[in-house]
Design an enzyme around this catalytic site. Structure first.
Site, short mmCIF file in Angstrom:
data_model
loop_
_atom_site.label_atom_id
_atom_site.label_comp_id
_atom_site.label_asym_id
_atom_site.label_seq_id
_atom_site.Cartn_x
_atom_site.Cartn_y
_atom_site.Cartn_z
N LYS A 54 54.76 53.22 13.59
CA LYS A 54 55.54 52.75 15.01
C LYS A 54 54.99 53.09 16.24
O LYS A 54 54.41 52.49 17.12
CB LYS A 54 56.86 52.66 14.94
CG LYS A 54 57.57 51.81 13.72
CD LYS A 54 58.96 52.30 13.49
CE LYS A 54 59.66 51.37 12.40
NZ LYS A 54 60.88 51.89 11.86
N GLN A 98 65.42 56.29 13.54
CA GLN A 98 64.71 55.82 12.15
C GLN A 98 65.80 56.29 11.11
O GLN A 98 66.39 57.24 11.24
CB GLN A 98 63.58 56.59 11.72
CG GLN A 98 62.99 56.42 10.53
CD GLN A 98 62.20 54.87 10.57
OE1 GLN A 98 61.68 54.62 11.42
NE2 GLN A 98 62.69 54.40 9.21
N ASP A 121 66.05 47.42 17.57
CA ASP A 121 66.24 47.24 16.23
C ASP A 121 67.29 46.25 15.78
O ASP A 121 67.48 45.89 14.66
CB ASP A 121 66.80 48.52 15.55
CG ASP A 121 65.59 49.31 14.60
OD1 ASP A 121 64.63 48.62 14.20
OD2 ASP A 121 65.87 50.48 14.08
#
Ligand SMILES: NC(=O)c1ccc[n+]([C@@H]2O[C@H](COP(=O)([O-])OP(=O)(O)OC[C@H]3O[C@@H](n4cnc5c(N)ncnc54)[C@H](OP(=O)(O)O)[C@@H]3O)[C@@H](O)[C@H]2O)c1
Length: 299
Positions: A54, A98, A121
């Site tokens: 990412k 994460q 997200d």
């Protein structure tokens, strides 16, 4: 019949080119660079490699990107304090924590601490609520990527039988909502969600015009579970070994070699849904930066 192999990498690259151009424009016109903060707790090898990927894409697209590598034993309070710091930082438009987090940390509390306007997200309850109501929100990246893929291959979803295997908060549930939403071009489908308590899974999967599998079980879906001509989207990422060069060997939840003979289109693993997920994270971060600009112009 041999299926069209849906090239997630290629579709991703096209979208990344568009994002790159928009980033340059944003910078030239307003002096704003989309900023992404990535927070990693511990050293789970899969998480480490996802975060690295990412960060690399963010940098290639010209984003401002910061990474926090935090120790496994960090306390929940310390982690939330770091998130709050980025909530208040003007240069950051997106915050990504994460997952999974270590067991002593309450994932819900952590997600709830992210400002919904920076939740790129799309996991915050405010964004999921907006999604359910059909209002603009950050769309969780994997479902977003799958929608874009279906659109790009010209798959008409309206009125189709979609079967999703897996009901996680990050894939199955939001994807179902997106696909049954009263919306075009991707929406208006008839959606069934299956899970471990589903009786006779194959009965459902065999009815699917579009079959989407996100369960985390290597090659679980066999050809005899799939309808002739179905579009098959394989979300699963399973590490089944290590190559001589030390790289993880991956496979999906679908028995690709067998199912591709029966499907009309199928995503490979790797190179299908995975690259799309990262790309949509960047798209969400760009969208967040653009919103920041328009709020500055019209406070
Ligand atoms: N490519 C990407 O970008 C990407 C993104 C996210 C996830 N993934 C991958 O997708 C897979 C799923 O991850 P996730 O986080 O969505 O799911 P998850 O939280 O691991 O949950 C798995 C889901 O699958 C269901 N399931 C498991 N075994 C099943 C079976 N035998 N029959 C029917 N349903 C079954 C479970 O049912 P219950 O609810 O009844 O337990 C659960 O709903 C993993 O391999 C993950 O690595 C890939």
């Amino acid at each position: 019949m041999s299926a069209i192999i849906i090239d997630g990498k290629k579709i991703s690259e096209e979208i990344r080119e568009e994002i790159k151009k928009e980033v340059e424009e944003l910078k030239a016109k307003y002096g704003i660079i989309p900023g992404l903060a990535t927070i990693l707790v511990g050293e789970n090898p899969a998480s480490v490699s996802y975060v690295k990927a990412k960060q690399k894409v963010a940098q290639n697209l010209g984003f401002y990107s910061v990474q926090e590598n935090l120790p496994e034993n960090i306390s929940q309070e310390e982690l939330i304090a770091i998130i709050k710091k980025y909530n208040n930082e003007e240069k950051i438009h997106g915050i990504l924590v994460q997952l999974p987090l270590p067991k002593h940390i309450d994932e819900e509390e952590v997600i709830n601490a992210i400002l919904p306007d920076k939740d790129v997200d799309g996991f915050h309850p405010v964004n999921l609520g907006r999604l359910l109501r059909g209002n603009p929100s950050f769309i969780p990246c994997t479902p977003y990527g799958i929608m874009v893929m279906l659109e790009k291959i010209g798959c008409d979803v309206e009125g189709k039988e979609v079967v999703i295997v897996g009901r996680s908060n990050i894939v199955g549930k939001p994807l179902a909502v997106l696909l049954f939403q009263k919306r075009k071009p991707i929406g208006n489908a008839t959606v069934t969600i299956c899970h471990t308590k589903t009786k006779d899974l194959a009965f459902h999967t065999k009815r699917a015009d579009i079959l989407i599998v996100a369960i985390g079980k290597p090659k679980f879906i066999k050809a005899d579970m799939v309808k002739e001509g179905a579009v098959v989207i394989d979300v699963g990422v399973n590490r089944i070994g290590i190559s001589p060069s030390g790289k993880a060997i991956l496979c999906g939840d679908v028995d690709f070699d067998e199912v591709k003979k029966k499907a009309s289109a199928i995503t490979p693993v790797p190179g299908g849904v995975g690259p799309m997920t990262i790309t949509m994270l960047m798209k969400n971060t760009l969208q967040s930066a653009k919103r920041f600009v328009s709020q500055k112009k019209n406070p």
